[in-house]
Write an enzyme that holds these catalytic residues in place. Structure first.
Site: not given
Ligand code: FPP
Length: 235
Positions: A14, A62
């Site tokens: 996250d 998501n």
């Molecule tokens: C949460 O951060 C992260 C995600 C929903 C996606 C995770 C994806 C990756 C790390 C990259 C793609 C994956 C691969 C396997 C190549 P958030 O967007 O919720 O962050 P925030 O809470 O700060 O807005």
């Protein structure tokens, strides 16, 4: 005392969005940095001797994000598979992608299948990407598989062991350590069945900044836990 290394570590990655915002970048830049960080943590997992690493890349919830972000995440995942498969092979990484196929494009499903096949005989570590994954969906799917299994005696009582066998990855041991970056104390529909007795570690560090040092802090914290599985300690 020798350090205990969890056999299976699962990570809720996250904070990509907040990382980007603080740097004045667009959210997708945060996800890009997050994807790059996976490589670092995979390498450190191998060094430590972790045998299974699960990361939460995309949840069944998501899809509710803006279309542009969803598209960006799909592209990033696809590019990750193409660009990293050779390195993963060299490192002995067996890849599994775990989750639902619903809503995922045929071209991405095909790429996932090909990449899994390409790495299926690797043995150093199992890298399990939870993609289009939801814990409740996994349990619901398991119930439906039980109900529709023709080899099963109708009406027979279901046991815990049986439910476990109908989960997406019955051969992977439950995670001993679940790490969540970016400060939130939530499970967000991640591995609901499998985390019954996992140790939970939360750090304020955003995922793109979660480096080897932070990872080792989580392992040290795991080593200080008193795991009783509902029982008592031996006197
Ligand atoms: C949460 O951060 C992260 C995600 C929903 C996606 C995770 C994806 C990756 C790390 C990259 C793609 C994956 C691969 C396997 C190549 P958030 O967007 O919720 O962050 P925030 O809470 O700060 O807005």
């Amino acid at each position: 005392m020798e350090l205990k290394i969890p056999k299976h570590v699962a990570i809720i990655m996250d904070g990509n969005g907040r990382w980007a915002k603080e740097k004045g970048k667009i959210r997708l830049e945060g996800h890009r940095a997050g994807a790059a960080n996976i490589e670092k943590i995979l390498e450190e997992s191998i060094k430590l001797g972790v045998k299974y690493l699960t990361v939460y890349a995309f949840s069944t919830e998501n899809w509710k994000r803006p279309e542009k972000e969803v598209k960006g995440l799909m592209e990033l995942f696809s590019a990750f598979l193409s660009s990293k498969k050779k390195t993963m092979k060299k490192q002995g990484i067996k890849l599994l992608v775990t989750g639902s196929k619903e809503g995922v494009s045929n071209s991405l499903l095909k790429k996932i299948e090909e990449t899994e096949k390409y790495l299926e005989n690797e043995e150093t570590i199992v890298f399990n990407i939870a993609f289009n994954y939801g814990g409740r969906k996994e349990i619901t799917d398991a119930i439906n598989k039980i109900l529709s299994d023709e080899k099963r005696e109708t009406g027979k009582t279901v046991t815990e062991e049986e439910v476990a066998r109908y989960m997406y990855r019955p051969d992977i041991p439950d995670p001993e350590l679940v790490i969540r970056t970016s400060g939130e104390f939530r499970i967000s529909n991640f591995l609901l069945w499998e985390i019954a007795y996992s140790e939970f570690y939360v750090t304020d560090v955003y995922w793109p900044d979660f480096d080897e040092e932070e990872y080792n802090k989580a392992i040290l914290s795991f080593n200080r836990r008193d795991r009783r599985y509902g029982g008592l300690n031996a006197e």
